[in-house]
Design an enzyme around this catalytic site. Structure first.
Site, PDB file in Angstrom:
ATOM      1  N   CYS A  60     -36.740 -42.271  18.974  1.00 40.08           N
ATOM      2  CA  CYS A  60     -36.467 -41.918  17.980  1.00 40.08           C
ATOM      3  C   CYS A  60     -35.529 -40.537  17.696  1.00 40.08           C
ATOM      4  O   CYS A  60     -35.236 -40.253  16.501  1.00 40.08           O
ATOM      5  CB  CYS A  60     -37.694 -41.999  16.760  1.00 40.08           C
ATOM      6  SG  CYS A  60     -38.372 -43.533  16.653  1.00 40.08           S
ATOM      7  N   ASN A  89     -38.219 -47.466   9.294  1.00 38.38           N
ATOM      8  CA  ASN A  89     -37.871 -46.672  10.368  1.00 38.38           C
ATOM      9  C   ASN A  89     -37.099 -47.677  11.271  1.00 38.38           C
ATOM     10  O   ASN A  89     -37.336 -48.446  11.786  1.00 38.38           O
ATOM     11  CB  ASN A  89     -39.460 -46.426  11.218  1.00 38.38           C
ATOM     12  CG  ASN A  89     -39.117 -45.714  12.179  1.00 38.38           C
ATOM     13  OD1 ASN A  89     -38.086 -45.435  12.892  1.00 38.38           O
ATOM     14  ND2 ASN A  89     -40.405 -45.104  12.699  1.00 38.38           N
ATOM     15  N   HIS A 148     -35.930 -37.706  10.862  1.00 35.97           N
ATOM     16  CA  HIS A 148     -36.021 -39.255  11.138  1.00 35.97           C
ATOM     17  C   HIS A 148     -36.947 -39.816  10.041  1.00 35.97           C
ATOM     18  O   HIS A 148     -38.072 -39.258   9.776  1.00 35.97           O
ATOM     19  CB  HIS A 148     -36.716 -39.088  12.704  1.00 35.97           C
ATOM     20  CG  HIS A 148     -37.465 -40.505  12.825  1.00 35.97           C
ATOM     21  ND1 HIS A 148     -36.700 -41.591  12.788  1.00 35.97           N
ATOM     22  CD2 HIS A 148     -38.814 -40.781  13.466  1.00 35.97           C
ATOM     23  CE1 HIS A 148     -37.450 -42.542  13.247  1.00 35.97           C
ATOM     24  NE2 HIS A 148     -38.703 -41.906  13.654  1.00 35.97           N
TER      25      HIS A 148
END
Length: 329
Positions: free
Chosen positions: A115, A286, A256
């Site tokens: 990520c 996400n 993020h």
């Protein structure tokens, strides 16, 4: 920490058409909409169609960024795709993207920093721009819906699919936001916190592994949360200090989009008194390496960034890893 100094001349994003509600994703995992919203802040996410792969999402986002930048694929020097869900183990997903875009002669490679990957990729193309010139296309793209255990409430409720992209060029290319500085961190002693156990050279995926569900994404959520809340604020404060920037100088924070509740905790610890935190986690979940460029593109299209403002990007994820970029708009 590195001074990189190039411009972002275009952004773009793509999310699949299919909207997946909390009730749909939660039912096989034994949780409902209320539980998911309270724990994550996520209300829905997008999942790819059966005939879509990561490169398809990446290509669509790349096309949008190129259009915004006003350049053609043939003008690109390099394409870097940040992903931990490649089309195949080999070849790189970026090679498919290069072909789909028609960017003949362009170097293309993948970056897997999970990520955190988009800022890692952004840093990786800096040398190419310095030595070869031209333009770079940096894409964050992930398709996590293919590697989720539908019965695992700790993971299946979190993730969506998508891609975001940026076109980068030298500072001599007129006006536009400048990437002033980046920093990359990896904490290799924490590799087991986020993982896909099988399918690599250490543990090839066989029938026993399939039966045990080792092909699925796995995460120690409690320890990941501890890492993020304990380490990320200090790492960011150190990054700003070394950049000679006061926290009060930051106008926008683009992290993020891991978990909405966790983002609120981190933002509260950062003490960025003038900053707006930009979010897409509620509607897209996400999206892995795609989350920062998707969120950044949404802010660009909303006209949120003003000339002279400082924008802080913050990635974190498997590795464990963290990555930061300071952009002067």
């Amino acid at each position: 920490m590195t001074d990189v100094r190039f411009r972002i001349i275009g952004t773009g994003a793509y999310v699949p058409e299919r909207i997946v509600s909390n009730d749909e994703v939660g039912a096989p995992a034994g949780v409902d909409d209320d539980w998911i919203t309270r724990k994550t802040g996520i209300r829905q996410r997008r999942w790819a169609a059966d005939d879509q792969a990561t490169s398809d999402l990446a290509t669509a986002a790349g096309r949008a960024a190129l259009k915004a930048a006003g350049i053609t694929p043939e003008q690109l020097t390099v394409i870097a795709v940040a992903t931990s869900t490649p089309d195949r183990p080999q070849p790189p997903t970026a090679a498919y993207v290069q072909h789909h875009l028609g960017a003949t002669g362009t170097a293309a490679f993948d970056v897997n920093a999970v990520c955190s990957g988009t800022v890692f990729a952004l840093s990786s193309v800096a040398g190419t721009l310095v030595y070869r010139g031209g333009y770079a296309l940096v894409i964050g793209a992930d398709l996590y819906s293919r590697i989720l255990n539908p019965a695992d409430r700790k993971t299946v409720v979190l993730f969506g699919d998508g891609a975001g992209a940026m076109v980068l060029g030298p500072t001599s290319t007129g006006t536009g936001p400048i990437v002033r500085r980046v920093a990359l961190h990896t904490f290799g002693g924490l590799t087991d916190l986020i993982r896909v156990p099988a399918g690599g050279s250490r543990q090839p995926l066989d029938t026993d592994g399939l039966d045990a569900g080792l092909q699925y994404f796995a995460m120690d959520g409690r320890e990941v949360r501890r890492f993020v809340t304990e380490h990320l604020p200090q790492l960011i404060k150190g990054f700003l200090h070394e950049a000679g920037v006061d926290a009060a100088d930051i106008s926008h924070f683009v992290p993020h989009q891991a978990n909405g509740v966790m983002l609120d905790e981190v933002f509260g610890e950062l003490h960025l008194p003038r900053a707006t935190m930009h979010r897409t986690v509620e509607t897209y979940g996400n999206t892995g390496a795609a989350s920062i460029p998707i969120t950044m593109d949404a802010a660009v299209r909303a006209g949120s960034f003003r000339p002279g403002e400082l924008v802080l990007l913050a990635g974190f994820g498997g590795g464990m890893a963290a990555s930061f970029a300071l952009i002067e708009w």
